[in-house]
Design an enzyme around this catalytic site. Structure first.
Site, mmCIF file in Angstrom:
data_model
loop_
_atom_site.group_PDB
_atom_site.id
_atom_site.type_symbol
_atom_site.label_atom_id
_atom_site.label_comp_id
_atom_site.label_asym_id
_atom_site.label_seq_id
_atom_site.Cartn_x
_atom_site.Cartn_y
_atom_site.Cartn_z
ATOM 1 N N GLU A 85 15.749 -0.175 -0.633
ATOM 2 C CA GLU A 85 15.572 -0.284 -2.086
ATOM 3 C C GLU A 85 16.396 0.794 -2.794
ATOM 4 O O GLU A 85 17.032 0.541 -3.820
ATOM 5 C CB GLU A 85 14.085 -0.156 -2.449
ATOM 6 C CG GLU A 85 13.259 -1.327 -1.904
ATOM 7 C CD GLU A 85 11.796 -1.242 -2.306
ATOM 8 O OE1 GLU A 85 11.118 -0.306 -1.838
ATOM 9 O OE2 GLU A 85 11.337 -2.091 -3.083
ATOM 10 N N GLU A 138 8.083 -4.435 5.396
ATOM 11 C CA GLU A 138 6.856 -4.419 4.597
ATOM 12 C C GLU A 138 5.833 -5.420 5.108
ATOM 13 O O GLU A 138 4.622 -5.141 5.138
ATOM 14 C CB GLU A 138 7.181 -4.713 3.119
ATOM 15 C CG GLU A 138 7.743 -3.539 2.344
ATOM 16 C CD GLU A 138 9.240 -3.309 2.559
ATOM 17 O OE1 GLU A 138 9.849 -3.972 3.423
ATOM 18 O OE2 GLU A 138 9.788 -2.446 1.862
#
Ligand code: 1HE
Length: 264
Positions: A117, A137
């Site tokens: 990210e 995730e």
């Protein structure tokens, strides 16, 4: 503003060499996992760059760029605290992506979860051959929370993001290059040299052009076509009216400026 207290470890370091700042995630013993303090120090470091700096390089100390969110901090007890955590990341990452200076990332080893990210905020990404990209995730029972749903999806499309999250597919440097996660792939240990070479080129651009590339281009991508074309025309008018643009164009016409040459 630097909120670091004197006794606090330097989780992010800054070195300045002329127009180029090198900012390093400095938590190699935890594989540069992004704790809230790392995020805050990163934000403060970018905010405090002196005006003499016109380009930055972001690197990670050790063998991994970043292992993503510091999982030991996953203790938010309320939804509101979780939301605040994401907002702190968004604040820091927006300042990097839409700041004054273009940022080049040097990526090696793990570029995963929140590390990816963060990398997706950067304007140029140089991956060493060891770099690999993942979004674990799903395996950790959480979700993207540092802007990746938006930024990584814009880079590689939401379908690839979904597949990486669902299956745990880890993308190597070459595949990352092919799908748009990296702009360059270098041999091991060569990423910083490549980043410095690119930084010199970027620092040689007109500041107003760099501003337009960082701030107008992503805005235009979000706008409907008619608005985008108008924003582009306005930005083009502003940049080409600047005396620096006139000097640069004259230099080319008078055969004093470099030509665009084939990369081969
Ligand atoms: C960590 C973290 C971390 C390492 N948070 N402490 N990210 C992940 O799911 C990736 C988790 N990390 C790994 O898979 C591996 O650590 C690596 C592949 C990155 C590196 O492996 P390795 O063998 O070099 O190191 P290591 O032995 O696993 O880790 C060294 C230490 O760093 C160890 O601590 P120690 O006290 O036992 O020495 C690890 O616990 C620690 N460490 N990664 C906390 N991530 C805003 S939402 C974003 C959501 C996400 O980012 S999810 C993805 C999280």
């Amino acid at each position: 503003m630097n909120t670091r207290t004197p006794q606090e470890p330097r989780l992010v370091t800054l070195e300045i060499d002329g127009a180029v700042a090198t900012i390093t995630l400095n938590r190699p013993e935890k594989r540069n996992a992004l704790s809230l303090r790392v995020i805050e120090q990163l934000r403060d470091c970018f905010a405090a760059l002196p005006a003499t700096v016109s380009v930055a390089i972001l690197a990670g100390a050790g063998t991994h760029f970043s292992a993503g969110l510091d999982l030991s901090e996953l203790s938010e007890s309320t939804a509101a605290e979780g939301m605040q955590h994401s907002l702190a990341w968004y604040d820091a990452f927006s300042k990097i992506q839409f700041g004054r200076v273009p940022v080049i990332g040097v990526l090696q080893g793990a570029v995963v979860g929140g590390g990816l990210e963060l990398a997706s905020c950067l304007h140029v990404r140089v991956a060493e051959e060891s770099a690999y990209f993942g979004l674990p995730e799903g395996q950790r029972g959480i979700f993207l929370g540092g802007g990746g749903s938006v930024r990584v999806s814009k880079l590689i499309g939401f379908s690839r993001v979904a597949e990486m999250m669902l299956t745990g597919h880890v993308v190597n440097a070459q595949e990352g290059h092919a799908i748009g996660l990296a702009h360059y792939v270098t041999p091991a240990g060569e990423g910083m040299r490549k980043a410095r070479e690119l930084a010199e080129r970027i620092a040689g651009n007109a500041p107003l052009s760099n501003f337009a590339i960082l701030n107008a281009l992503p805005l235009i991508a979000e706008q409907p076509m008619s608005h985008g074309l108008m924003t582009e025309a306005l930005m083009a008018t502003v940049t080409q009216s600047a005396p620096e643009a006139k000097q640069r164009v004259a230099a080319f016409l008078e055969k004093r400026a470099a030509k665009v040459v084939s990369p081969d």
